[in-house]
Design a protein around this motif. Structure first.
Motif, PDB file in Angstrom:
ATOM      1  N   GLN A 269       0.806  -1.213   0.000  1.00  0.00           N
ATOM      2  CA  GLN A 269       0.000   0.000   0.000  1.00  0.00           C
ATOM      3  C   GLN A 269       0.841   1.265   0.000  1.00  0.00           C
ATOM      4  OE1 GLN A 269      -2.476   0.422   3.465  1.00  0.00           O
ATOM      5  NE2 GLN A 269      -3.592   2.166   2.653  1.00  0.00           N
ATOM      6  N   LYS A 270       1.951   1.271   0.753  1.00  0.00           N
ATOM      7  CA  LYS A 270       2.687   2.502   0.983  1.00  0.00           C
ATOM      8  C   LYS A 270       4.034   2.595   0.257  1.00  0.00           C
ATOM      9  CE  LYS A 270      -0.208   4.189   4.105  1.00  0.00           C
ATOM     10  NZ  LYS A 270       0.192   4.373   5.508  1.00  0.00           N
ATOM     11  N   HIS A 275       9.254   1.540  -4.863  1.00  0.00           N
ATOM     12  CA  HIS A 275      10.342   0.601  -4.578  1.00  0.00           C
ATOM     13  C   HIS A 275      10.148  -0.766  -5.212  1.00  0.00           C
ATOM     14  CE1 HIS A 275      12.511   3.213  -1.841  1.00  0.00           C
ATOM     15  NE2 HIS A 275      11.371   3.559  -1.296  1.00  0.00           N
ATOM     16  N   GLY A 276       9.029  -0.990  -5.898  1.00  0.00           N
ATOM     17  CA  GLY A 276       8.826  -2.247  -6.596  1.00  0.00           C
ATOM     18  C   GLY A 276       8.374  -3.367  -5.682  1.00  0.00           C
ATOM     19  N   VAL A 277       7.882  -4.443  -6.297  1.00  0.00           N
ATOM     20  CA  VAL A 277       7.349  -5.570  -5.545  1.00  0.00           C
ATOM     21  C   VAL A 277       8.415  -6.222  -4.686  1.00  0.00           C
ATOM     22  CG1 VAL A 277       6.265  -7.846  -5.734  1.00  0.00           C
ATOM     23  CG2 VAL A 277       5.558  -5.996  -7.265  1.00  0.00           C
ATOM     24  N   ASP A 278       9.646  -6.301  -5.205  1.00  0.00           N
ATOM     25  CA  ASP A 278      10.716  -6.987  -4.475  1.00  0.00           C
ATOM     26  C   ASP A 278      11.654  -6.044  -3.736  1.00  0.00           C
ATOM     27  OD1 ASP A 278      12.043  -5.821  -6.568  1.00  0.00           O
ATOM     28  OD2 ASP A 278      13.032  -7.652  -7.262  1.00  0.00           O
ATOM     29  N   GLY A 279      11.310  -4.732  -3.726  1.00  0.00           N
ATOM     30  CA  GLY A 279      12.152  -3.770  -3.026  1.00  0.00           C
ATOM     31  C   GLY A 279      13.349  -3.313  -3.826  1.00  0.00           C
ATOM     32  N   GLY A 280      13.416  -3.715  -5.098  1.00  0.00           N
ATOM     33  CA  GLY A 280      14.579  -3.384  -5.908  1.00  0.00           C
ATOM     34  C   GLY A 280      14.491  -2.082  -6.654  1.00  0.00           C
ATOM     35  N   MET A 343      11.994  11.328  -0.738  1.00  0.00           N
ATOM     36  CA  MET A 343      11.088  10.413  -0.056  1.00  0.00           C
ATOM     37  C   MET A 343      10.522  11.096   1.170  1.00  0.00           C
ATOM     38  SD  MET A 343      11.965   6.801   1.798  1.00  0.00           S
ATOM     39  CE  MET A 343      11.005   6.298   3.230  1.00  0.00           C
ATOM     40  N   ALA A 344       9.210  11.208   1.230  1.00  0.00           N
ATOM     41  CA  ALA A 344       8.564  11.898   2.337  1.00  0.00           C
ATOM     42  C   ALA A 344       8.440  10.989   3.552  1.00  0.00           C
ATOM     43  CB  ALA A 344       7.180  12.384   1.909  1.00  0.00           C
ATOM     44  N   HIS A 345       8.148  11.595   4.679  1.00  0.00           N
ATOM     45  CA  HIS A 345       7.853  10.861   5.905  1.00  0.00           C
ATOM     46  C   HIS A 345       6.674   9.922   5.682  1.00  0.00           C
ATOM     47  CE1 HIS A 345       6.051  10.135   9.842  1.00  0.00           C
ATOM     48  NE2 HIS A 345       5.001  10.852   9.458  1.00  0.00           N
ATOM     49  N   THR A 346       6.750   8.732   6.221  1.00  0.00           N
ATOM     50  CA  THR A 346       5.670   7.758   6.113  1.00  0.00           C
ATOM     51  C   THR A 346       4.971   7.619   7.452  1.00  0.00           C
ATOM     52  OG1 THR A 346       6.868   6.501   4.427  1.00  0.00           O
ATOM     53  CG2 THR A 346       5.070   5.369   5.557  1.00  0.00           C
TER      54      THR A 346
END
Length: 376
Positions: A269-270, A275-280, A343-346
């Motif tokens: 969701q966030k 960052h993609g499905v695998d974080g890459g 990248m903003a605060h989450t």
């Protein structure tokens, strides 16, 4: 006549009662301080904790337009603007001695003599991102002549402090280390006073200090407690570190009560859009990238790997959090300000953070994208 006298008597009694009521109204003597604390911004406090001079933390830098209006600022373009310091008498030269990053403005700025090391005026420079100083992630921080020693106290301990007491300690008006480059020219020479707490009463305005207080009391998660298990290697923190240097590993990401599936849902969701499905990474954001330089050649303990040529490489969010959990948690809360893409605060709760860490521990879903050499 009697009726008139009775009326006067009744009015007098009523006035006396009303006057008595006004004396019974309680006025909280700490109301103003409580309001300042409640209205403070913990997220901005986290940015100040990392780099209080940054424009994204509310400190404008000197621009060319400023220099035109005030010729005294001509040599200070790209440095913190002294007009926004707590002390109106602070000079541009003093502010320049604090130091800043060239990358903040994209222009090369002259280096003040004898040093311009922001570590002396940054909370993370001594306390590390987890607030544990030399006893956790800070054990990896190299101490050199231009860098202070990591702190021995734990900022996580101040969560139970009274907000005003914490405010007073940070401000330390007139008692902290002066803004003087000669006091921090050598962080290993304690006679120069470089290890003392800075005199933030001249630097940070009260509203910024209240933001820091809010961050320390409410924003900073107790990472070393139940967020993960941190193990230090190669002995205790060393004043002058040898190779291999002390380093840490992170296990049990998220702790015993984390739910990895919930973390995967939060990521989808966030985070996944950039960052993609695998974080890459995606075309919008590459995700964490190992920069050119010596870091790319180390085994995580400071020892060079033979035959490894420095190169830019993606290594993904999974290994980033598995090897740098403290920094990862801090970055999510704070945002990666000053970078492109920004990248903003989450918005995230501690429970959600624990779930997310548990998700990142899955090497199949979030793999090490470069397996031929160790990740950071």
């Amino acid at each position: 006549m009697k009726t008139k006298n009775k009326s006067i008597l009744l009015l007098g009694l009523l006035a006396l009662m009303l006057q008595s009521c006004t004396h019974d109204v309680y006025v909280d003597p700490l109301a103003d301080q409580k309001a300042l604390y409640e209205n403070a911004d913990a997220v901005n406090g986290s940015k100040l904790f990392s780099n209080f001079q940054h424009v994204d933390a509310g400190w404008p830098l000197v621009t060319p337009a400023d220099a035109v209006l005030d010729p005294a600022l001509a040599d200070f373009v790209g440095w913190p603007n002294p007009n926004f310091a707590a002390d109106p008498l602070i000079t541009a030269t003093e502010m320049k001695a604090i130091g800043t990053y060239t990358a903040q403005t994209g222009v090369t700025t002259p280096s003040p003599a004898p040093q311009a090391n922001r570590n002396y005026y940054s909370c993370t420079g001594c306390h590390a991102v987890d607030g544990m100083g030399r006893d956790a992630s800070g054990i990896t921080k190299k101490t050199a002549a231009n860098q202070p020693q990591m702190a021995t106290n734990h900022l996580l301990d101040v969560k139970g402090w009274d907000p005003k007491a914490l405010f007073d300690v940070i401000k330390s008006a007139g008692t902290g280390r002066p803004i003087d480059a000669t006091k921090t020219v050598n962080g290993l020479d304690l006679t120069l006073g470089g290890q003392n707490h800075p005199d933030y009463s001249r630097i940070l305005t009260d509203d910024k200090i209240w933001d820091l207080v809010k961050w320390l009391k409410e924003g900073m998660f107790n990472e070393a407690d139940d967020m993960y298990t941190l193990t230090t290697h190669n002995g205790p923190y060393q004043t002058v570190q040898a190779v291999p240097a002390p380093y840490v590993t992170y296990t049990n990401l998220g702790g015993a009560d984390a739910v990895a599936g919930a973390g995967v849902a939060f990521y989808a969701q966030k985070c996944a859009y950039c960052h993609g499905v695998d974080g890459g990474g995606t075309t919008d954001a590459q995700g964490p990238v190992m920069p050119l330089g010596v870091k790319n050649q180390t085994n995580g303990a400071g020892a060079n790997l033979p035959g490894v040529v420095p190169s830019t490489r993606r290594y993904g969010l999974g290994p980033y959090f598995r090897y740098n959990a403290a920094s990862g948690v801090f970055t999510i809360i704070t945002g990666k300000f000053g970078n492109v893409p920004w990248m903003a605060h989450t918005e995230i709760t501690k429970a959600e953070m624990k779930n997310l860490l548990a998700a990142f521990s899955d090497t199949n879903r979030f793999p090490d994208l470069v397996t031929q050499r160790p990740n950071p």
